[in-house]
Design a protein around this motif. Structure first.
Motif, short mmCIF file in Angstrom:
data_model
loop_
_atom_site.label_atom_id
_atom_site.label_comp_id
_atom_site.label_asym_id
_atom_site.label_seq_id
_atom_site.Cartn_x
_atom_site.Cartn_y
_atom_site.Cartn_z
N PRO B 379 53.73 32.59 47.81
CA PRO B 379 54.45 33.85 47.54
C PRO B 379 54.60 34.06 46.04
CG PRO B 379 55.97 32.15 48.28
CD PRO B 379 54.61 31.52 48.27
N LEU B 380 53.93 35.07 45.52
CA LEU B 380 53.94 35.29 44.07
C LEU B 380 55.14 36.15 43.68
CD1 LEU B 380 50.14 35.92 43.66
CD2 LEU B 380 51.40 33.93 42.81
N VAL B 381 56.30 35.54 43.74
CA VAL B 381 57.54 36.26 43.42
C VAL B 381 57.92 35.95 41.97
CG1 VAL B 381 59.96 36.57 44.03
CG2 VAL B 381 58.27 36.10 45.81
N GLU B 382 58.18 37.00 41.21
CA GLU B 382 58.61 36.79 39.83
C GLU B 382 60.03 37.31 39.65
OE1 GLU B 382 55.78 38.73 37.12
OE2 GLU B 382 54.39 38.58 38.82
N CYS B 388 67.06 40.58 39.87
CA CYS B 388 66.13 41.18 40.82
C CYS B 388 64.82 40.39 40.83
CB CYS B 388 65.84 42.63 40.46
SG CYS B 388 67.22 43.72 40.84
N PHE B 389 63.98 40.72 41.79
CA PHE B 389 62.70 40.03 41.92
C PHE B 389 61.59 41.06 42.04
CE2 PHE B 389 66.06 37.51 43.75
CZ PHE B 389 65.86 36.27 43.15
N ARG B 390 60.39 40.62 41.65
CA ARG B 390 59.24 41.50 41.77
C ARG B 390 58.20 40.83 42.66
NH1 ARG B 390 56.45 45.39 38.66
NH2 ARG B 390 58.16 45.48 37.19
N TYR B 391 57.73 41.57 43.65
CA TYR B 391 56.66 41.07 44.50
C TYR B 391 55.68 42.21 44.75
CZ TYR B 391 54.06 39.18 48.45
OH TYR B 391 53.04 38.75 49.28
N ASN B 392 54.41 41.95 44.50
CA ASN B 392 53.38 42.96 44.74
C ASN B 392 53.69 44.30 44.06
OD1 ASN B 392 51.00 43.96 45.80
ND2 ASN B 392 51.96 44.61 47.73
N GLY B 393 54.25 44.19 42.85
CA GLY B 393 54.50 45.41 42.08
C GLY B 393 55.76 46.16 42.45
N ARG B 394 56.55 45.65 43.41
CA ARG B 394 57.80 46.34 43.79
C ARG B 394 59.00 45.46 43.46
NH1 ARG B 394 55.12 48.38 48.46
NH2 ARG B 394 54.35 50.45 47.89
N ILE B 395 60.12 46.13 43.27
CA ILE B 395 61.35 45.43 42.88
C ILE B 395 62.25 45.24 44.11
CG2 ILE B 395 63.32 45.45 41.31
CD1 ILE B 395 60.80 45.65 39.72
N TYR B 396 62.78 44.04 44.29
CA TYR B 396 63.72 43.75 45.38
C TYR B 396 64.97 43.10 44.82
CZ TYR B 396 59.59 44.58 48.20
OH TYR B 396 58.49 45.15 48.75
N HIS B 397 66.10 43.32 45.49
CA HIS B 397 67.33 42.66 45.07
C HIS B 397 67.33 41.21 45.52
CE1 HIS B 397 68.49 46.95 44.95
NE2 HIS B 397 69.12 46.56 43.86
N ASP B 398 66.63 40.95 46.62
CA ASP B 398 66.61 39.59 47.15
C ASP B 398 65.29 39.34 47.86
OD1 ASP B 398 67.51 37.10 47.69
OD2 ASP B 398 69.25 37.71 48.88
N VAL B 399 64.74 38.13 47.71
CA VAL B 399 63.52 37.77 48.44
C VAL B 399 63.81 36.48 49.20
CG1 VAL B 399 61.09 37.12 48.28
CG2 VAL B 399 62.03 38.83 46.72
N ILE B 400 63.59 36.51 50.51
CA ILE B 400 63.86 35.33 51.34
C ILE B 400 62.52 34.87 51.92
CG2 ILE B 400 65.06 34.51 53.40
CD1 ILE B 400 67.07 36.87 52.79
#
Lengths: 210, 409
Positions: B379-382, B388-400
């Motif tokens: 999982p390429l989460v930055e 916040c987190f970025r995954y696949n060019g989108r921003i999320y408040h949380d990634v589980i």
């Protein structure tokens, strides 16, 4: 300090005439604006910001509220029909809009009229019960009858010199044209006091023309 | 004319992207809720109407209505406002309902845009109609409700102009008796906001200087409720006096509502004379160059549909309000944005991941996305900013993540 009123004015002569009028009305504008190439000129003492625009764009600026007030020729107002208040006739840049043609003009079967003002022209002839083909041109309108593009033109006449030099005559006067003070619908309400005060100051110094 | 390019749409219509739709839905919900609390129930009517009925009764001029033909050759219009359709319903489906009727709407309406004017051909209006109550209190109610709606939408700096169509009508019939054509032209000039034309025509009228001065001072009848005094001094017309009386009463009731500081009197504001029959009003907000609301009393519309009844109402210019809210949202953090959660899982832990996602989705204010990862896919989460987190060019408040042998956030 935020300017009280934003005023859109055509660059050049109308700007000079209008600011002269403002000064005559006792508004504290600087004697010599460094107009230069600037597009926005401040006049902090009077609380104005002048936006220097192309004449045809002034009503658009005012309708969309990027300027509270504007100074616009009646010709542009007639052509564009923007939703703005027309508050004062400033009586500057006086001229008239006319139908112009060759001296020996006679009615033709398929009349064609060249002009910078296609809306005004079509409406004018329609109200006369005449169907004409209107051709929009951007400049050198006087050429059109000479080269056979149109049998008549609708254009502004100030001194009439260009017209005469090209051997054309005024066939009919349509409208008296002067510069008008226009206002945005919302500014006119929400900045009512400042705008009314400006109108009241300008009113006595306006030449009451015919 | 060349064929449109694939990205083009007809002039004057627009797409609403998700962040705008969210704002629009929120605005609509807030405003309709206020209307409901005041006793107004939402109604929906069709997009298409007959030109001969609703189209002809509408205030929108024929040239600005979108017309089309039905298969039998009857002319249809895309509705250009909601007032005429609601009048039709009030006089037909709801004809046995006791008056007054209180109806609200949120709807798209259509107007053919003028050439190069850059105006919308389709836009939203949110409004109410109060049908069957001729009282001053009904007039005041809709003005107060319009103010409440604008406040609920989040606008702070706005004002409402209050006018009366009967005043100008009465004073002109009085002062210019016998000059019907000129009265009509003067009113046209006012309607078109052409005060220069108004003054020039006035100058040419063969009437006394006193009358001319009175008519000229009409242009200054704007301001606080004291304007009413000045207005009465200009004319002896009963009709004008009644109009001013009504205006004062409405102003009085608005004080009871506690909103009279939002209101100023403007007798130069005249609506379409064939339509408005009494109190009219228009709302203006700071930093919005177009009115945000307009309304008034229209007592003769319903009879065109066969049920004579007085009526009043208003429409909020929802798109204009939306523009203002948009400006503000850009300046500050958008409160309405939901908390975004991304759940990444693989084949082995799918059931846990979905169960967790379902549990999260049942909570209010969360937006939960899931994504299946291939075996061994990392999982390429930055990290993005503070929290916040970025995954696949989108921003999320949380990634589980629910990946084989681990569960972590």
């Amino acid at each position: 300090m935020k300017p009280l009123l934003k005023i859109a004015i055509p660059k050049g002569r109308i700007f000079k005439d209008a600011t002269k009028l403002f000064r005559a009305a006792g508004l504290p504008l600087p004697e010599d604006f460094d107009e230069g190439r600037k597009l926005i000129v401040q006049s902090p003492e009077a609380g104005f910001e002048f936006i220097l625009a192309k004449p045809v764009d002034v009503p658009t600026y005012v309708e969309y509220g990027v300027a509270d007030l504007g100074i616009s020729g009646k010709d542009v107002l007639l052509e564009d029909n923007r939703d703005v208040y027309e508050l004062l006739d400033l009586n500057i840049a006086r001229c008239h809009m006319s139908v112009i043609g060759l001296p020996d003009w006679k009615p033709v079967y398929y009349p064609r009229v060249a002009t910078k003002y296609p809306h005004v022209a079509s409406q004018f002839f329609r109200e006369r019960g005449q169907q004409v083909e209107v051709i929009k041109l951007h400049g050198s309108i006087e050429l059109a009858p000479l080269i056979g593009l149109a049998d008549r033109i609708v254009d502004l006449v100030e001194t009439g010199q260009t017209m005469r030099e090209n051997g054309l005559v005024e066939l009919e006067k349509m409208y008296e044209i002067t510069s008008r003070l226009i206002a945005n619908r919302v500014s006119y309400r929400l900045k009512n006091e400042a705008i009314q005060a400006l109108c009241d100051q300008l009113q006595p110094v306006l030449l009451t023309g015919g | 004319m060349s064929k449109p390019k694939v990205f083009e749409k007809p002039i004057g219509v627009r797409d609403y992207l998700p962040h705008i739709v969210r704002r629009l839905r929120q605005l609509q919900a807030q405003v309709l809720e206020v209307m409901e609390r005041w006793g107004y129930e939402e109604i929906m009517t069709p997009t298409l109407e007959y030109y001969d009925t609703v189209g002809a009764a509408s205030t929108t001029s024929e040239s600005k209505q979108f017309k089309l033909l039905d298969p039998k050759g009857k002319t249809l219009v895309l509705r250009s406002d909601m007032t005429a359709p609601i009048a039709r319903v009030a006089a037909s489906l709801l004809k046995d309902e006791p008056l007054p009727l209180r109806l609200s709407y949120h709807s798209n309406v259509f107007r053919a845009p003028e050439e190069e004017a850059g105006r919308d051909a389709e836009f939203f209006q949110t409004g109410v109609e109060l049908i069957g109550d001729h009282s001053i209190d009904a007039d005041a109610e809709v003005v107060a409700l319009a103010i409440a709606c604008l406040e609920s939408s989040g606008l702070q700096q706005f004002k409402m102009a209050l006018g009366h169509s009967g005043y100008i009508d009465g004073m002109m019939s009085d002062l210019l008796a016998g000059y019907e054509a000129e009265q009509h032209s003067l009113k046209e000039y006012l309607l078109k906001r052409n005060y220069v034309g108004f003054s020039q025509l006035l100058k040419r009228l063969p009437v006394s200087e006193a009358v001319k001065n009175s008519l000229a001072s009409v242009l200054r009848l704007r301001g606080g409720v004291e304007v009413c005094e000045r207005a009465l001094e200009l004319t002896a017309s009963d009709k004008a006096a009644r109009a001013i009386e009504q205006l004062r009463e409405v102003y009085g009731v608005l004080s009871e509502y506690g909103v009279s500081d939002r209101v100023f009197v403007d007798l130069t504001m005249i609506g379409d004379f064939s339509y408005y029959t009494g109190i009219t009003f228009e709302g203006y907000a700071v930093e919005q160059a177009f009115p945000v609301c307009s309304g008034g009393r229209y007592d003769f519309l319903l009879q065109q549909f066969g049920r004579s009844a007085p009526a009043t109402g208003f429409a909020l210019k929802t798109n204009r309000i939306l523009e203002l809210l948009g400006k503000r949202a850009e300046e500050s953090h958008d409160e309405s944005a939901p908390y975004k959660v991304l759940i990444l899982y693989d084949n082995h832990r799918r059931s846990q991941a979905i169960a967790y996602a379902q549990m999260m989705r049942s909570r209010h204010g969360l937006m939960v996305e899931t994504k299946l990862l291939a075996d061994g896919e990392s999982p390429l989460v930055e990290a993005e900013g503070e929290d916040c987190f970025r995954y696949n060019g989108r921003i999320y408040h949380d990634v589980i993540t629910y990946l084989d042998g681990e569960s972590s956030t």
